[in-house]
Design an enzyme around this catalytic site. Structure first.
Site, PDB file in Angstrom:
ATOM      1  N   ASP A 289       0.854  -1.190   0.000  1.00 12.13           N
ATOM      2  CA  ASP A 289       0.000   0.000   0.000  1.00 12.13           C
ATOM      3  C   ASP A 289       0.895   1.247   0.000  1.00 12.13           C
ATOM      4  O   ASP A 289       1.896   1.310   0.723  1.00 12.13           O
ATOM      5  CB  ASP A 289      -0.889  -0.025   1.256  1.00 12.13           C
ATOM      6  CG  ASP A 289      -2.043   0.936   1.170  1.00 12.13           C
ATOM      7  OD1 ASP A 289      -3.189   0.499   1.225  1.00 12.13           O
ATOM      8  OD2 ASP A 289      -1.804   2.167   1.070  1.00 12.13           O
ATOM      9  N   ILE A 290       0.506   2.209  -0.804  1.00 15.93           N
ATOM     10  CA  ILE A 290       1.305   3.438  -0.941  1.00 15.93           C
ATOM     11  C   ILE A 290       1.280   4.282   0.348  1.00 15.93           C
ATOM     12  O   ILE A 290       2.197   5.061   0.605  1.00 15.93           O
ATOM     13  CB  ILE A 290       0.812   4.240  -2.171  1.00 15.93           C
ATOM     14  CG1 ILE A 290       1.900   5.092  -2.761  1.00 15.93           C
ATOM     15  CG2 ILE A 290      -0.437   5.049  -1.873  1.00 15.93           C
ATOM     16  CD1 ILE A 290       1.570   5.588  -4.166  1.00 15.93           C
TER      17      ILE A 290
ATOM     18  N   ASN B   4     -12.640  -4.139   3.053  1.00 18.79           N
ATOM     19  CA  ASN B   4     -13.776  -3.218   3.068  1.00 18.79           C
ATOM     20  C   ASN B   4     -14.691  -3.454   1.866  1.00 18.79           C
ATOM     21  O   ASN B   4     -14.213  -3.575   0.745  1.00 18.79           O
ATOM     22  CB  ASN B   4     -13.262  -1.770   3.025  1.00 18.79           C
ATOM     23  CG  ASN B   4     -12.303  -1.459   4.162  1.00 18.79           C
ATOM     24  OD1 ASN B   4     -12.456  -1.977   5.262  1.00 18.79           O
ATOM     25  ND2 ASN B   4     -11.316  -0.625   3.902  1.00 18.79           N
TER      26      ASN B   4
ATOM     27  N   GLN C 215     -14.458   1.360   1.511  1.00 21.91           N
ATOM     28  CA  GLN C 215     -13.860   0.885   0.245  1.00 21.91           C
ATOM     29  C   GLN C 215     -13.800   2.050  -0.742  1.00 21.91           C
ATOM     30  O   GLN C 215     -14.834   2.537  -1.200  1.00 21.91           O
ATOM     31  CB  GLN C 215     -14.670  -0.265  -0.370  1.00 21.91           C
ATOM     32  CG  GLN C 215     -14.038  -0.792  -1.661  1.00 21.91           C
ATOM     33  CD  GLN C 215     -14.797  -1.967  -2.286  1.00 21.91           C
ATOM     34  OE1 GLN C 215     -15.953  -2.198  -1.977  1.00 21.91           O
ATOM     35  NE2 GLN C 215     -14.140  -2.683  -3.158  1.00 21.91           N
TER      36      GLN C 215
ATOM     37  N   HIS D 290      -9.809  -6.095  -2.389  1.00 24.45           N
ATOM     38  CA  HIS D 290      -8.454  -6.294  -1.864  1.00 24.45           C
ATOM     39  C   HIS D 290      -8.516  -6.479  -0.361  1.00 24.45           C
ATOM     40  O   HIS D 290      -9.411  -5.947   0.303  1.00 24.45           O
ATOM     41  CB  HIS D 290      -7.570  -5.093  -2.214  1.00 24.45           C
ATOM     42  CG  HIS D 290      -8.166  -3.781  -1.811  1.00 24.45           C
ATOM     43  ND1 HIS D 290      -9.135  -3.146  -2.563  1.00 24.45           N
ATOM     44  CD2 HIS D 290      -7.964  -3.001  -0.725  1.00 24.45           C
ATOM     45  CE1 HIS D 290      -9.489  -2.018  -1.963  1.00 24.45           C
ATOM     46  NE2 HIS D 290      -8.806  -1.914  -0.839  1.00 24.45           N
ATOM     47  N   PHE D 291      -7.577  -7.237   0.135  1.00 28.71           N
ATOM     48  CA  PHE D 291      -7.432  -7.417   1.578  1.00 28.71           C
ATOM     49  C   PHE D 291      -6.233  -6.591   2.037  1.00 28.71           C
ATOM     50  O   PHE D 291      -5.196  -6.571   1.368  1.00 28.71           O
ATOM     51  CB  PHE D 291      -7.183  -8.895   1.923  1.00 28.71           C
ATOM     52  CG  PHE D 291      -8.426  -9.734   1.861  1.00 28.71           C
ATOM     53  CD1 PHE D 291      -8.964 -10.118   0.639  1.00 28.71           C
ATOM     54  CD2 PHE D 291      -9.057 -10.144   3.020  1.00 28.71           C
ATOM     55  CE1 PHE D 291     -10.114 -10.885   0.581  1.00 28.71           C
ATOM     56  CE2 PHE D 291     -10.204 -10.919   2.974  1.00 28.71           C
ATOM     57  CZ  PHE D 291     -10.746 -11.292   1.758  1.00 28.71           C
ATOM     58  N   HIS D 292      -6.375  -5.938   3.183  1.00 26.81           N
ATOM     59  CA  HIS D 292      -5.281  -5.199   3.805  1.00 26.81           C
ATOM     60  C   HIS D 292      -4.628  -6.127   4.830  1.00 26.81           C
ATOM     61  O   HIS D 292      -5.316  -6.615   5.734  1.00 26.81           O
ATOM     62  CB  HIS D 292      -5.808  -3.983   4.563  1.00 26.81           C
ATOM     63  CG  HIS D 292      -6.519  -2.971   3.709  1.00 26.81           C
ATOM     64  ND1 HIS D 292      -5.944  -1.782   3.338  1.00 26.81           N
ATOM     65  CD2 HIS D 292      -7.764  -2.965   3.174  1.00 26.81           C
ATOM     66  CE1 HIS D 292      -6.805  -1.082   2.601  1.00 26.81           C
ATOM     67  NE2 HIS D 292      -7.926  -1.775   2.490  1.00 26.81           N
TER      68      HIS D 292
END
Ligand code: 5GP
Ligand code: ZN
Length: 137
Positions: A30-31, A86, A93, A99-101
Site C-alpha cells: 500500500d502506498i 472493506n 472501500q 483487496h485485503f489489507h
C-alpha cells in the site's frame, strides 16, 4: 477493467512494490502504509471484482491460499497481523477492486483498527439480529 488503478498495477501499467504474484492473485505494498515499521500489504485477485460476494468460489480459494502464504511471511518478522477487507464506500472501500489489507503489528505501533467502540445490545436485539441473518442464507 478500465480506470481501475489496481488493474493497472496488475497489468504493470503503473508501478507498485510487488511482493507476490501467481496466475490468479497479486500482492503489493500500500502506498500509504498503516504501519511505519511493517508496511501494509494489499492482496487481491488479478481479475476485477468489486465485492467479496462477487468472487467466484474457485477464485476465492486461490485468494485464500495467497492470503495464508503472505500472512505466514509477514508473521515471520512481525509480532501480530490484522487482516481487513472493506466492502462498499460506507465501509471504507475507495478502490472498487476487491483487496485485503494485511497489516503487521508491533508493540506500541499506535495502530487502532481493532479498537472500535463496543456497544451493548438492547433488550431482544441480539435474537432479532441473529434471526435476520439466519434467514438470509
Ligand atoms: P480501500 O480504502 O479501498 O479499502 O483501500 C485502498 C488502499 O489503496 C488505500 O489503503 C490506499 O492507500 C491504497 N492505494 C490507493 N492508491 C494506490 C496506488 O496507486 N498504489 C498503491 N500501492 N496503493 C494505493
Ligand atoms: Zn480492477
Amino acid at each position: 477493467m478500465e480506470d481501475c488503478i489496481f488493474c493497472k498495477i496488475i497489468n504493470k501499467e503503473i508501478k507498485a512494490a510487488t511482493v507476490y504474484e501467481d496466475k490468479h492473485t497479486y500482492a503489493f505494498l500500500d502506498i500509504r502504509p498503516a504501519s511505519e515499521k511493517g508496511g501494509h500489504t494489499l492482496v487481491m485477485p488479478k481479475k476485477h471484482y468489486e465485492l467479496i460476494t462477487d468472487i467466484p468460489d474457485e477464485e476465492i480459494k486461490h485468494l485464500s491460499l495467497t492470503l495464508k502464504k503472505i500472512s505466514s511471511a509477514l508473521l515471520k518478522f512481525s509480532q501480530g497481523l490484522n487482516i481487513l477487507q472493506n466492502n462498499k464506500k460506507i465501509a471504507g472501500q475507495y478502490i472498487k477492486h476487491i483487496h485485503f489489507h494485511l497489516i503487521p503489528r508491533f508493540e506500541n505501533d499506535n495502530i487502532t483498527i481493532e479498537k472500535w467502540k463496543a456497544n451493548e445490545y438492547k433488550n431482544g436485539e441480539i435474537e432479532k439480529i441473529q434471526n435476520k441473518i439466519k434467514l438470509l442464507f
